[in-house]
Write a protein that holds these residues in place. Sequence first.
Motif, PDB file in Angstrom:
ATOM      1  N   TRP A 131       6.593  -5.949  -7.682  1.00  0.00           N
ATOM      2  CA  TRP A 131       6.666  -6.253  -9.107  1.00  0.00           C
ATOM      3  C   TRP A 131       5.357  -6.756  -9.716  1.00  0.00           C
ATOM      4  CZ3 TRP A 131      10.122  -4.024 -11.773  1.00  0.00           C
ATOM      5  CH2 TRP A 131      11.368  -3.721 -11.209  1.00  0.00           C
ATOM      6  N   PRO A 132       4.528  -7.542  -9.012  1.00  0.00           N
ATOM      7  CA  PRO A 132       3.261  -7.959  -9.622  1.00  0.00           C
ATOM      8  C   PRO A 132       2.385  -6.794 -10.053  1.00  0.00           C
ATOM      9  CG  PRO A 132       3.723  -9.315  -7.718  1.00  0.00           C
ATOM     10  CD  PRO A 132       4.750  -8.209  -7.714  1.00  0.00           C
ATOM     11  N   PHE A 133       2.531  -5.635  -9.393  1.00  0.00           N
ATOM     12  CA  PHE A 133       1.780  -4.450  -9.795  1.00  0.00           C
ATOM     13  C   PHE A 133       2.619  -3.545 -10.679  1.00  0.00           C
ATOM     14  CE2 PHE A 133      -0.496  -0.410  -9.305  1.00  0.00           C
ATOM     15  CZ  PHE A 133      -1.823  -0.831  -9.336  1.00  0.00           C
ATOM     16  N   ALA A 134       3.929  -3.531 -10.439  1.00  0.00           N
ATOM     17  CA  ALA A 134       4.809  -2.647 -11.194  1.00  0.00           C
ATOM     18  C   ALA A 134       4.906  -3.062 -12.657  1.00  0.00           C
ATOM     19  CB  ALA A 134       6.196  -2.620 -10.564  1.00  0.00           C
ATOM     20  N   ILE A 135       4.939  -4.367 -12.897  1.00  0.00           N
ATOM     21  CA  ILE A 135       5.100  -4.835 -14.281  1.00  0.00           C
ATOM     22  C   ILE A 135       3.917  -4.419 -15.163  1.00  0.00           C
ATOM     23  CG2 ILE A 135       5.182  -6.899 -15.735  1.00  0.00           C
ATOM     24  CD1 ILE A 135       6.989  -8.162 -13.617  1.00  0.00           C
ATOM     25  N   PRO A 136       2.649  -4.608 -14.726  1.00  0.00           N
ATOM     26  CA  PRO A 136       1.540  -4.102 -15.557  1.00  0.00           C
ATOM     27  C   PRO A 136       1.609  -2.594 -15.789  1.00  0.00           C
ATOM     28  CG  PRO A 136       0.716  -5.641 -13.912  1.00  0.00           C
ATOM     29  CD  PRO A 136       2.142  -5.383 -13.570  1.00  0.00           C
ATOM     30  N   LEU A 137       2.027  -1.840 -14.766  1.00  0.00           N
ATOM     31  CA  LEU A 137       2.160  -0.399 -14.947  1.00  0.00           C
ATOM     32  C   LEU A 137       3.221  -0.076 -15.993  1.00  0.00           C
ATOM     33  CD1 LEU A 137       1.934   1.091 -11.326  1.00  0.00           C
ATOM     34  CD2 LEU A 137       0.176   1.078 -13.100  1.00  0.00           C
ATOM     35  N   LEU A 138       4.330  -0.800 -15.959  1.00  0.00           N
ATOM     36  CA  LEU A 138       5.392  -0.565 -16.944  1.00  0.00           C
ATOM     37  C   LEU A 138       4.922  -0.950 -18.346  1.00  0.00           C
ATOM     38  CD1 LEU A 138       8.535  -1.789 -14.956  1.00  0.00           C
ATOM     39  CD2 LEU A 138       7.927   0.566 -15.541  1.00  0.00           C
ATOM     40  N   VAL A 139       4.131  -2.019 -18.441  1.00  0.00           N
ATOM     41  CA  VAL A 139       3.585  -2.411 -19.749  1.00  0.00           C
ATOM     42  C   VAL A 139       2.704  -1.288 -20.302  1.00  0.00           C
ATOM     43  CG1 VAL A 139       2.025  -4.000 -20.929  1.00  0.00           C
ATOM     44  CG2 VAL A 139       3.716  -4.881 -19.318  1.00  0.00           C
ATOM     45  N   TYR A 179       0.827  -1.198   0.000  1.00  0.00           N
ATOM     46  CA  TYR A 179       0.000   0.000   0.000  1.00  0.00           C
ATOM     47  C   TYR A 179       0.867   1.256   0.000  1.00  0.00           C
ATOM     48  CZ  TYR A 179      -3.659   3.317   1.283  1.00  0.00           C
ATOM     49  OH  TYR A 179      -4.526   4.374   1.293  1.00  0.00           O
ATOM     50  N   PHE A 180       1.862   1.311   0.872  1.00  0.00           N
ATOM     51  CA  PHE A 180       2.723   2.483   0.951  1.00  0.00           C
ATOM     52  C   PHE A 180       3.525   2.666  -0.336  1.00  0.00           C
ATOM     53  CE2 PHE A 180       2.596   2.048   5.763  1.00  0.00           C
ATOM     54  CZ  PHE A 180       1.814   3.171   5.921  1.00  0.00           C
ATOM     55  N   THR A 181       3.957   1.559  -0.940  1.00  0.00           N
ATOM     56  CA  THR A 181       4.718   1.649  -2.194  1.00  0.00           C
ATOM     57  C   THR A 181       3.872   2.283  -3.295  1.00  0.00           C
ATOM     58  OG1 THR A 181       6.050  -0.298  -1.640  1.00  0.00           O
ATOM     59  CG2 THR A 181       5.936   0.325  -3.963  1.00  0.00           C
ATOM     60  N   ILE A 182       2.652   1.792  -3.453  1.00  0.00           N
ATOM     61  CA  ILE A 182       1.782   2.315  -4.519  1.00  0.00           C
ATOM     62  C   ILE A 182       1.345   3.740  -4.191  1.00  0.00           C
ATOM     63  CG2 ILE A 182      -0.432   1.979  -5.682  1.00  0.00           C
ATOM     64  CD1 ILE A 182       0.031  -1.042  -5.252  1.00  0.00           C
ATOM     65  N   TRP A 183       1.141   4.017  -2.916  1.00  0.00           N
ATOM     66  CA  TRP A 183       0.788   5.371  -2.506  1.00  0.00           C
ATOM     67  C   TRP A 183       1.904   6.342  -2.884  1.00  0.00           C
ATOM     68  CZ3 TRP A 183      -0.116   7.120   3.295  1.00  0.00           C
ATOM     69  CH2 TRP A 183      -0.609   8.431   3.298  1.00  0.00           C
ATOM     70  N   ARG A 184       3.137   5.920  -2.697  1.00  0.00           N
ATOM     71  CA  ARG A 184       4.259   6.789  -3.046  1.00  0.00           C
ATOM     72  C   ARG A 184       4.329   7.010  -4.554  1.00  0.00           C
ATOM     73  NH1 ARG A 184      10.106   5.690  -0.401  1.00  0.00           N
ATOM     74  NH2 ARG A 184       8.881   6.165   1.464  1.00  0.00           N
ATOM     75  N   TRP A 185       4.110   5.943  -5.337  1.00  0.00           N
ATOM     76  CA  TRP A 185       4.076   6.115  -6.795  1.00  0.00           C
ATOM     77  C   TRP A 185       2.978   7.107  -7.177  1.00  0.00           C
ATOM     78  CZ3 TRP A 185       3.986   0.190  -8.278  1.00  0.00           C
ATOM     79  CH2 TRP A 185       5.220  -0.374  -7.974  1.00  0.00           C
ATOM     80  N   HIS A 186       1.798   6.907  -6.598  1.00  0.00           N
ATOM     81  CA  HIS A 186       0.656   7.779  -6.890  1.00  0.00           C
ATOM     82  C   HIS A 186       0.979   9.228  -6.515  1.00  0.00           C
ATOM     83  CE1 HIS A 186      -3.673   8.549  -7.496  1.00  0.00           C
ATOM     84  NE2 HIS A 186      -3.624   9.322  -6.418  1.00  0.00           N
ATOM     85  N   PHE A 187       1.651   9.396  -5.388  1.00  0.00           N
ATOM     86  CA  PHE A 187       2.005  10.730  -4.905  1.00  0.00           C
ATOM     87  C   PHE A 187       2.935  11.441  -5.879  1.00  0.00           C
ATOM     88  CE2 PHE A 187       5.285  13.228  -2.736  1.00  0.00           C
ATOM     89  CZ  PHE A 187       4.521  14.214  -2.138  1.00  0.00           C
ATOM     90  N   TYR A 188       4.016  10.774  -6.292  1.00  0.00           N
ATOM     91  CA  TYR A 188       4.975  11.423  -7.188  1.00  0.00           C
ATOM     92  C   TYR A 188       4.343  11.750  -8.543  1.00  0.00           C
ATOM     93  CZ  TYR A 188       9.005  10.691  -4.118  1.00  0.00           C
ATOM     94  OH  TYR A 188       9.894  10.745  -3.073  1.00  0.00           O
TER      95      TYR A 188
END
Length: 500
Positions: free
Chosen positions: A458-466, A14-23
């Motif tokens: 990575w399970p969430f990061a990879i779809p975002l990178l795609v 949650y914190f990882t994705i929140w940080r991505w969303h924030f930036y």
Amino acid sequence: MNRQTPQSDNNQRYFTIWRWHFYAGMFVAPFLIILACTGLGMILMSNTLGRDNDRLTVPTSESMVQAPVATQAKNALGTLPDSTLIKYIAPRESDTVALFQVVSEGHDNMVAVNPYTAEIVKSIPTNSNLYNTFDDIHSDLLLGRVGDYIQETTASLTILMILTGWYLWWKKRKSVKAMLIPNDNTTLKKKRSFFRTIHGTLGSWISIVLLFFCISGMAWAGIWGERVVQAWSQFPAGKWGVAPIPLSIDHSQHHVGMDMDNADAAPHVHGATPAIVPTHGDALNTGSTKDVPWVLELTPMPVSGTTMGENGIAPNIPIMIDTVDRFVREIGFEGRYQMNLPQGATGVWTISQDSMSYDMKSPTADRTVHIDRYSGNVLADIRFDDYNAFGKFMAAGAAIHMGTLGLWSVLANVLFCLSVIAICVSGYIMWWQRRPRGIDEMIGLNPPARHLNLSVWWPFAIPLLVVAVIFPTAIIAIVAIALLDFLVISRVDFLRKLLK
């Protein structure tokens, strides 16, 4: 000082994705506000004065008859010395002006004419009114290619921000119903909870529309649109034979031009194929204004002086602006339409009517007709049904994006733009409320879970990178930021403290 640490893998994610969303939000929010504000400006101007003052009204009565278009054009040409007529735009309603685009050395004016008396109502430089200022800021921030790249990057990263936002709000609410209609008794008691609810709920309601607007907007952009999507979605021009060798033209049956035509018409056309055949966008767009349907913009224009075409103006009728106007009315054009006059020896008459140019409401009524300036033959008659699938999507998308479908779409666009502004502002308010109160902690961005080393999920990061790879400016921005972080920010204490 007590620092929050993740208690589980779920918290870490949650914190990882929140940080991505924030930036992503910190970067795109200012530009989204600019897009929303300029969008509101364009909606206001297009529905009051029009893009080129085409909504100016004139006195009328049932007994009044419109003056010949050639007479109106002659008076418009008289506003500039040694001028050439480029375009005629028919009146939108019975009580509105006709428009004529005339150019001379160093001048390009749009002249509004009373269609009944042929008197000049107003003359201004083309694309000089407030609508076009908003449009230029909306498209490229008045920075040309650089601004176009920034706006495309904004739209690309907004898509990633929407995906991460869905995840964050879902984790908080656990159901689609709760995402759309939250039931939180603490909302009115806690300021940050109130703004978070506004941010998340509005974001859930308009996210699909925002996603649609990002994709339809990027389809006009210089990289993903022009070089990736438009390149393979353009309309096939082979049906009219682009750039054939012009034939000799016998003018014994047709008078070429019009009474006040300053185009460089040649009585006979001989020689080799023209070296460069302009696209529809090159030939018909005026400055940065998009007048050509998306699917046709990169398609080469047909040329006059061939054996192509049929079912055009009868051979015994002279091809002049009034006879062309009469002909296009006979084949179904009604109300406001645009007539681009042939320029040069191989130029064609182009008559168009589409919702993207505010000619009419329905995008399914799009129509573009090309007429040979010598034979009067119809070289192409392109309608909405002739577009490919993505061309139809863009025609409908432009109408929705620009709010041309009627009053309901204008109001819907206004509400959407205000919602985007509210989401961006509420995001900044939440960030400000969350900032630590210590003097040292007040410096910098203070991202979520500050001071914590969060690993990549990575399970969430990879779809975002795609998804990012599909939109080139997004992946370019991500790679550039990663390199900047690795090479500079992580090695400079001040920058690390400011941004992390």
